[in-house]
Design a protein around this motif. Structure first.
Motif, mmCIF file in Angstrom:
data_model
loop_
_atom_site.group_PDB
_atom_site.id
_atom_site.type_symbol
_atom_site.label_atom_id
_atom_site.label_comp_id
_atom_site.label_asym_id
_atom_site.label_seq_id
_atom_site.Cartn_x
_atom_site.Cartn_y
_atom_site.Cartn_z
ATOM 1 N N ASP A 190 -11.091 2.697 6.428
ATOM 2 C CA ASP A 190 -11.385 3.378 5.172
ATOM 3 C C ASP A 190 -11.131 4.879 5.298
ATOM 4 O O ASP A 190 -11.157 5.451 6.388
ATOM 5 C CB ASP A 190 -12.847 3.148 4.771
ATOM 6 C CG ASP A 190 -13.092 1.729 4.297
ATOM 7 O OD1 ASP A 190 -12.197 1.173 3.623
ATOM 8 O OD2 ASP A 190 -14.161 1.170 4.595
ATOM 9 N N PHE B 166 0.846 -1.187 0.000
ATOM 10 C CA PHE B 166 0.000 0.000 0.000
ATOM 11 C C PHE B 166 0.883 1.238 0.000
ATOM 12 O O PHE B 166 1.742 1.392 0.873
ATOM 13 C CB PHE B 166 -0.913 0.011 1.229
ATOM 14 C CG PHE B 166 -1.884 1.153 1.232
ATOM 15 C CD1 PHE B 166 -3.016 1.114 0.440
ATOM 16 C CD2 PHE B 166 -1.655 2.287 2.007
ATOM 17 C CE1 PHE B 166 -3.912 2.165 0.421
ATOM 18 C CE2 PHE B 166 -2.540 3.337 1.994
ATOM 19 C CZ PHE B 166 -3.672 3.281 1.200
ATOM 20 N N ASP C 13 -9.644 -7.430 1.902
ATOM 21 C CA ASP C 13 -10.385 -6.166 1.886
ATOM 22 C C ASP C 13 -10.449 -5.491 3.246
ATOM 23 O O ASP C 13 -10.641 -4.269 3.321
ATOM 24 C CB ASP C 13 -11.819 -6.414 1.404
ATOM 25 C CG ASP C 13 -11.884 -6.848 -0.047
ATOM 26 O OD1 ASP C 13 -11.005 -6.430 -0.827
ATOM 27 O OD2 ASP C 13 -12.809 -7.613 -0.393
ATOM 28 N N ASP C 14 -10.285 -6.249 4.310
ATOM 29 C CA ASP C 14 -10.594 -5.728 5.638
ATOM 30 C C ASP C 14 -9.409 -5.628 6.584
ATOM 31 O O ASP C 14 -9.568 -5.195 7.732
ATOM 32 C CB ASP C 14 -11.672 -6.605 6.299
ATOM 33 C CG ASP C 14 -12.941 -6.674 5.482
ATOM 34 O OD1 ASP C 14 -13.360 -5.624 4.955
ATOM 35 O OD2 ASP C 14 -13.505 -7.778 5.355
ATOM 36 N N ARG D 139 -7.104 -4.025 11.674
ATOM 37 C CA ARG D 139 -8.330 -3.857 10.898
ATOM 38 C C ARG D 139 -8.128 -2.690 9.937
ATOM 39 O O ARG D 139 -7.597 -1.644 10.304
ATOM 40 C CB ARG D 139 -9.523 -3.575 11.816
ATOM 41 C CG ARG D 139 -10.878 -3.646 11.109
ATOM 42 C CD ARG D 139 -12.022 -3.299 12.047
ATOM 43 N NE ARG D 139 -11.952 -4.014 13.308
ATOM 44 C CZ ARG D 139 -12.321 -5.278 13.467
ATOM 45 N NH1 ARG D 139 -12.755 -5.978 12.435
ATOM 46 N NH2 ARG D 139 -12.221 -5.858 14.665
ATOM 47 N N TRP D 140 -8.535 -2.863 8.679
ATOM 48 C CA TRP D 140 -8.395 -1.796 7.685
ATOM 49 C C TRP D 140 -9.340 -0.638 8.013
ATOM 50 O O TRP D 140 -10.497 -0.848 8.375
ATOM 51 C CB TRP D 140 -8.705 -2.327 6.287
ATOM 52 C CG TRP D 140 -8.575 -1.291 5.223
ATOM 53 C CD1 TRP D 140 -9.581 -0.616 4.603
ATOM 54 C CD2 TRP D 140 -7.355 -0.815 4.665
ATOM 55 N NE1 TRP D 140 -9.066 0.264 3.690
ATOM 56 C CE2 TRP D 140 -7.693 0.168 3.709
ATOM 57 C CE3 TRP D 140 -6.011 -1.112 4.879
ATOM 58 C CZ2 TRP D 140 -6.734 0.847 2.964
ATOM 59 C CZ3 TRP D 140 -5.048 -0.433 4.143
ATOM 60 C CH2 TRP D 140 -5.414 0.522 3.200
ATOM 61 N N ARG E 212 -1.834 -4.186 2.227
ATOM 62 C CA ARG E 212 -3.249 -4.530 2.311
ATOM 63 C C ARG E 212 -3.372 -6.051 2.332
ATOM 64 O O ARG E 212 -2.748 -6.753 1.525
ATOM 65 C CB ARG E 212 -3.987 -3.943 1.092
ATOM 66 C CG ARG E 212 -5.505 -3.970 1.180
ATOM 67 C CD ARG E 212 -6.025 -2.770 1.917
ATOM 68 N NE ARG E 212 -7.469 -2.833 2.057
ATOM 69 C CZ ARG E 212 -8.326 -2.111 1.333
ATOM 70 N NH1 ARG E 212 -7.865 -1.283 0.416
ATOM 71 N NH2 ARG E 212 -9.616 -2.200 1.538
ATOM 72 N N ALA F 24 -4.924 -4.995 7.283
ATOM 73 C CA ALA F 24 -3.651 -4.427 6.854
ATOM 74 C C ALA F 24 -2.543 -5.024 7.703
ATOM 75 O O ALA F 24 -2.737 -5.325 8.885
ATOM 76 C CB ALA F 24 -3.659 -2.907 6.998
#
Length: 289
Positions: free
Chosen positions: A104, A32, A46-47, A101-102, A43, A49
């Motif tokens: 946004d 990333f 999707d959720d 946890r990613w 990354r 890192a």
């Protein structure tokens, strides 16, 4: 960015995850792009890192964040990272690392703020809430005053910037900050690195703050730096009013913003364009304010 940093790639991250967190082994891993300087970010699906120290002097931050983030999270008005897994050295990687946890959002660009006034109020709310954190035993913040502690480094950087900036004006602004009265109150919790790269926004509003490696207790002036590294003049005034900064605190905050930018610019000019660009922005903002 640093002569001593490790070479970290997606293959290494896949091996580390597969070896220690098999529940996530099948998820795609992608580097990333980040303006950060101490950690590499990947990354994971999707959720999630993965965050790994690049350099030895960032290693102690892993345990620090693992300890303090869950304690700070319920006390702050914006989201902060949640550690879901603490990895151990393995496979040729010598240090601990973590899975988050990613979160946004995007880092704000000072040249393209959708709602600078609202963002200023959001930032002020975060800073004020951090000051009110009552957790005992907090570490000393990385930037916690007095400004004289970074005087030598700041003046060295000014010398390195001869021909790139107005060094006379920078020196005068720095010496003005050094003359500001120091913090006379008790140490309070601060983030101490509220750079644009450590903020996430959506629809112009602050949604999250990341990278708490520098957090701890100290002089609250160090958390005023978004006034110059991010906010335009009108929103800067809104921010100052909302955080109730008196003249002395404001002068120290301006000094912290200037010192950071002066030190960053010669160091990162060739290795981190985003930090170098923001450093130039800060220097201009301070010298014209």
């Amino acid at each position: 960015m640093h002569a001593e940093e490790l070479d970290i790639d997606a293959g290494l991250v896949r091996r580390l995850v597969a070896g220690q967190f098999p529940q996530w082994a099948g998820l795609p891993v992608e580097p990333f792009p980040s303006g950060g300087t101490v950690n590499a970010i990947f990354r994971l699906g999707d959720d999630l890192a993965v965050r790994l120290p690049r350099v030895a002097w960032g290693v102690d931050d892993v345990a620090k964040e693992h300890h303090w983030l869950p304690r700070l999270a319920p006390l702050l008005p914006a989201a902060i990272p949640t550690v879901l897994g603490l990895g151990e050295p393995a496979g040729g990687f010598p240090w601990p690392w973590y899975v988050y946890r990613w979160l946004d959002g995007v880092s704000p660009d000072p040249a393209r703020l959708d709602d600078a006034e609202s963002l200023a109020k959001d930032l002020a709310g975060f800073v004020a809430a951090f000051r009110r954190v009552g957790l005992p035993g907090g570490p000393v913040a990385y930037r916690q005053g007095p400004l004289s502690a970074v005087d030598a480094h700041t003046r060295t950087a000014i010398g390195e910037l001869e021909g790139m900036i107005d060094t006379g004006a920078a020196t005068a602004a720095w010496e003005e900050a050094l003359r500001a009265p120091g913090w006379a109150g008790p140490p309070v919790w601060v983030h101490s690195d509220l750079m644009p790269a450590n903020l996430l926004v959506a629809d112009g509003r602050l949604t999250a703050v990341i990278d708490f490696a520098t957090a701890g207790v100290g002089d609250p002036a160090c958390d005023l730096i978004p006034a110059w590294n991010l906010l335009p003049p009108a929103a800067r005034r809104t921010f100052r009013d909302a955080v109730e900064a008196d003249d002395a605190m404001w002068a120290r905050g301006r000094g912290w913003a200037l010192s950071m930018a002066l030190i960053q610019l010669p160091y990162y000019t060739r290795t981190n364009p985003s930090i170098a660009a923001n450093a130039r922005h800060v220097i201009d903002a301070v010298l014209n304010s």
